[in-house]
Design a protein around this motif. Structure first.
Motif, PDB file in Angstrom:
ATOM      1  N   LEU A 141       0.844  -1.203   0.000  1.00 34.90           N
ATOM      2  CA  LEU A 141       0.000   0.000   0.000  1.00 34.90           C
ATOM      3  C   LEU A 141       0.878   1.251   0.000  1.00 34.90           C
ATOM      4  O   LEU A 141       0.500   2.290  -0.541  1.00 34.90           O
ATOM      5  N   GLU A 142       2.067   1.139   0.602  1.00 36.54           N
ATOM      6  CA  GLU A 142       2.975   2.284   0.698  1.00 36.54           C
ATOM      7  C   GLU A 142       3.702   2.542  -0.613  1.00 36.54           C
ATOM      8  O   GLU A 142       3.801   3.680  -1.069  1.00 36.54           O
ATOM      9  N   ARG A 143       4.211   1.453  -1.204  1.00 35.42           N
ATOM     10  CA  ARG A 143       4.958   1.588  -2.467  1.00 35.42           C
ATOM     11  C   ARG A 143       5.128   0.203  -3.083  1.00 35.42           C
ATOM     12  O   ARG A 143       5.026  -0.808  -2.382  1.00 35.42           O
ATOM     13  N   PRO A 144       5.399   0.121  -4.371  1.00 41.26           N
ATOM     14  CA  PRO A 144       5.654  -1.177  -4.990  1.00 41.26           C
ATOM     15  C   PRO A 144       6.898  -1.842  -4.397  1.00 41.26           C
ATOM     16  O   PRO A 144       7.871  -1.154  -4.073  1.00 41.26           O
ATOM     17  N   MET A 145       6.840  -3.160  -4.234  1.00 43.46           N
ATOM     18  CA  MET A 145       7.960  -3.912  -3.666  1.00 43.46           C
ATOM     19  C   MET A 145       8.034  -5.289  -4.300  1.00 43.46           C
ATOM     20  O   MET A 145       7.025  -5.826  -4.775  1.00 43.46           O
TER      21      MET A 145
ATOM     22  N   HIS B 231      -5.905 -13.208  -7.657  1.00 42.41           N
ATOM     23  CA  HIS B 231      -7.241 -12.670  -7.381  1.00 42.41           C
ATOM     24  C   HIS B 231      -7.337 -11.168  -7.616  1.00 42.41           C
ATOM     25  O   HIS B 231      -8.344 -10.539  -7.267  1.00 42.41           O
ATOM     26  N   GLY B 232      -6.295 -10.592  -8.189  1.00 49.49           N
ATOM     27  CA  GLY B 232      -6.352  -9.194  -8.608  1.00 49.49           C
ATOM     28  C   GLY B 232      -6.119  -8.175  -7.515  1.00 49.49           C
ATOM     29  O   GLY B 232      -6.431  -6.997  -7.684  1.00 49.49           O
ATOM     30  N   PHE B 233      -5.522  -8.600  -6.389  1.00 45.61           N
ATOM     31  CA  PHE B 233      -5.285  -7.664  -5.292  1.00 45.61           C
ATOM     32  C   PHE B 233      -3.942  -6.948  -5.434  1.00 45.61           C
ATOM     33  O   PHE B 233      -3.761  -5.857  -4.880  1.00 45.61           O
ATOM     34  N   ILE B 234      -3.005  -7.550  -6.120  1.00 40.51           N
ATOM     35  CA  ILE B 234      -1.743  -6.905  -6.473  1.00 40.51           C
ATOM     36  C   ILE B 234      -1.451  -7.221  -7.927  1.00 40.51           C
ATOM     37  O   ILE B 234      -2.021  -8.149  -8.499  1.00 40.51           O
ATOM     38  N   GLU B 235      -0.542  -6.438  -8.522  1.00 38.02           N
ATOM     39  CA  GLU B 235      -0.165  -6.693  -9.912  1.00 38.02           C
ATOM     40  C   GLU B 235       1.312  -6.399 -10.103  1.00 38.02           C
ATOM     41  O   GLU B 235       1.894  -5.552  -9.414  1.00 38.02           O
ATOM     42  N   ALA B 236       1.920  -7.154 -11.012  1.00 36.35           N
ATOM     43  CA  ALA B 236       3.335  -6.955 -11.306  1.00 36.35           C
ATOM     44  C   ALA B 236       3.505  -5.699 -12.146  1.00 36.35           C
ATOM     45  O   ALA B 236       2.727  -5.442 -13.067  1.00 36.35           O
ATOM     46  N   VAL B 237       4.521  -4.899 -11.796  1.00 37.76           N
ATOM     47  CA  VAL B 237       4.765  -3.671 -12.553  1.00 37.76           C
ATOM     48  C   VAL B 237       6.106  -3.713 -13.281  1.00 37.76           C
ATOM     49  O   VAL B 237       6.271  -3.061 -14.310  1.00 37.76           O
ATOM     50  N   GLU B 238       7.064  -4.474 -12.748  1.00 32.77           N
ATOM     51  CA  GLU B 238       8.360  -4.579 -13.417  1.00 32.77           C
ATOM     52  C   GLU B 238       9.168  -5.704 -12.790  1.00 32.77           C
ATOM     53  O   GLU B 238       8.839  -6.214 -11.722  1.00 32.77           O
TER      54      GLU B 238
ATOM     55  N   ARG C 259      -6.657  -2.612  -2.381  1.00 34.44           N
ATOM     56  CA  ARG C 259      -6.844  -1.618  -1.313  1.00 34.44           C
ATOM     57  C   ARG C 259      -8.206  -1.792  -0.654  1.00 34.44           C
ATOM     58  O   ARG C 259      -8.327  -1.721   0.572  1.00 34.44           O
ATOM     59  N   GLU C 260      -9.229  -2.055  -1.471  1.00 29.40           N
ATOM     60  CA  GLU C 260     -10.568  -2.272  -0.921  1.00 29.40           C
ATOM     61  C   GLU C 260     -10.591  -3.516  -0.040  1.00 29.40           C
ATOM     62  O   GLU C 260     -11.187  -3.511   1.048  1.00 29.40           O
ATOM     63  N   GLU C 261      -9.925  -4.588  -0.487  1.00 30.25           N
ATOM     64  CA  GLU C 261      -9.849  -5.821   0.302  1.00 30.25           C
ATOM     65  C   GLU C 261      -9.096  -5.588   1.612  1.00 30.25           C
ATOM     66  O   GLU C 261      -9.508  -6.066   2.677  1.00 30.25           O
ATOM     67  N   PHE C 262      -7.995  -4.855   1.541  1.00 24.08           N
ATOM     68  CA  PHE C 262      -7.190  -4.570   2.726  1.00 24.08           C
ATOM     69  C   PHE C 262      -8.014  -3.805   3.765  1.00 24.08           C
ATOM     70  O   PHE C 262      -8.051  -4.170   4.945  1.00 24.08           O
ATOM     71  N   GLU C 263      -8.700  -2.747   3.330  1.00 26.60           N
ATOM     72  CA  GLU C 263      -9.491  -1.950   4.266  1.00 26.60           C
ATOM     73  C   GLU C 263     -10.651  -2.764   4.845  1.00 26.60           C
ATOM     74  O   GLU C 263     -10.942  -2.674   6.049  1.00 26.60           O
ATOM     75  N   ASP C 264     -11.293  -3.575   4.021  1.00 25.93           N
ATOM     76  CA  ASP C 264     -12.405  -4.394   4.495  1.00 25.93           C
ATOM     77  C   ASP C 264     -11.923  -5.421   5.520  1.00 25.93           C
ATOM     78  O   ASP C 264     -12.595  -5.688   6.521  1.00 25.93           O
ATOM     79  N   TRP C 265     -10.749  -5.987   5.277  1.00 27.81           N
ATOM     80  CA  TRP C 265     -10.166  -6.988   6.170  1.00 27.81           C
ATOM     81  C   TRP C 265      -9.856  -6.357   7.530  1.00 27.81           C
ATOM     82  O   TRP C 265     -10.159  -6.924   8.575  1.00 27.81           O
ATOM     83  N   VAL C 266      -9.270  -5.172   7.497  1.00 29.79           N
ATOM     84  CA  VAL C 266      -8.940  -4.496   8.754  1.00 29.79           C
ATOM     85  C   VAL C 266     -10.221  -4.105   9.503  1.00 29.79           C
ATOM     86  O   VAL C 266     -10.300  -4.243  10.733  1.00 29.79           O
ATOM     87  N   ARG C 267     -11.232  -3.643   8.775  1.00 28.86           N
ATOM     88  CA  ARG C 267     -12.507  -3.313   9.425  1.00 28.86           C
ATOM     89  C   ARG C 267     -13.071  -4.531  10.155  1.00 28.86           C
ATOM     90  O   ARG C 267     -13.557  -4.429  11.289  1.00 28.86           O
ATOM     91  N   GLU C 268     -12.993  -5.676   9.490  1.00 29.63           N
ATOM     92  CA  GLU C 268     -13.508  -6.898  10.103  1.00 29.63           C
ATOM     93  C   GLU C 268     -12.716  -7.263  11.358  1.00 29.63           C
ATOM     94  O   GLU C 268     -13.295  -7.596  12.400  1.00 29.63           O
ATOM     95  N   LEU C 269     -11.401  -7.194  11.277  1.00 26.19           N
ATOM     96  CA  LEU C 269     -10.556  -7.566  12.414  1.00 26.19           C
ATOM     97  C   LEU C 269     -10.772  -6.639  13.606  1.00 26.19           C
ATOM     98  O   LEU C 269     -10.749  -7.074  14.763  1.00 26.19           O
TER      99      LEU C 269
END
Length: 210
Positions: free
Chosen positions: A19-23, A58-65, A85-95
């Motif tokens: 979420l912060e930067r590509p890695m 599942h389309g939550f991250i994608e390769a950029v290089e 990002r939507e999955e991450f926020e929803d997961w944290v809301r649930e937790l």
């Protein structure tokens, strides 16, 4: 709890850093270890590449290089997607907002402690209490070390750990007092059951002191 396409908690940790930067995965692991995330959630580092692959599937991250660093193998760099990002926020809301239905291991042990008898139970609880007090001391030391360097909002989980450890220690200490003083109703019947293996015909023996 919601059934997720990627349910491994390491997936949540990976989403938090990309979420912060590509890695690339090696960097993800390095950042997570540096931040001590393996103390915040159950993480099995050996499954990192599988989790990354599933997040991409599942389309939550994608390769950029892909990057080449000296003689090391080529590494794929990933970034988070809008769906990620939507999955991450929803997961944290649930937790944060949902009570975990899984009972803690300690509760399971307490439900079976009759097999140990009062004396063994006292011994094991004293051991547990010592470990809890030691853990709370270490947690407080970590918190004091980090407070000057980090905003409180990033230390809330440490405060929570301390509160939960101290609350459990208080409960164990109180229960130990009942056991060692003989104030626990039915303790004599419990001791006889442990020594003879014969369960009382009248469960009232476990309710009232003789």
């Amino acid at each position: 709890m919601k059934r997720r396409k990627v349910g491994n908690m390491l997936g949540l940790a990976v989403l938090s850093v990309v979420l912060e930067r590509p890695m690339h995965p090696y960097e993800m692991a390095a950042v997570l270890k540096q931040r001590g995330k393996d103390a915040d959630m159950p993480i099995k580092w050996g499954s990192l590449y599988t989790v990354v692959a599933n997040l991409e599937k599942h389309g939550f991250i994608e390769a950029v290089e892909s990057v080449k660093d000296g003689g090391r193998p080529e590494r794929t760099v990933y970034r988070i997607t809008p769906a990620g990002r939507e999955e991450f926020e929803d997961w944290v809301r649930e937790l944060v907002g949902t009570v975990d239905p899984e009972p803690p291991r300690f509760r399971s042990g307490l439900s079976m402690m009759g097999v140990l008898g009062p004396d063994q139970t006292i011994s094991r609880l004293r051991q547990r209490l010592g470990e809890l007090d030691e853990r709370a001391g270490k947690q407080r030391a970590v918190l004091e070390q980090l407070r000057p360097m980090m905003p409180r909002v990033f230390l809330i989980e440490v405060e929570y750990d301390i509160a939960m450890t101290e609350a459990e220690a208080r409960w164990v200490r109180g229960f130990l007092d009942e056991l060692t003083s003989g104030a626990l109703p039915g303790i004599d019947a419990w001791r006889r059951y442990y020594e003879t293996g014969e369960f009382p015909d009248d469960l009232g023996e476990f309710v009232e002191q003789e």
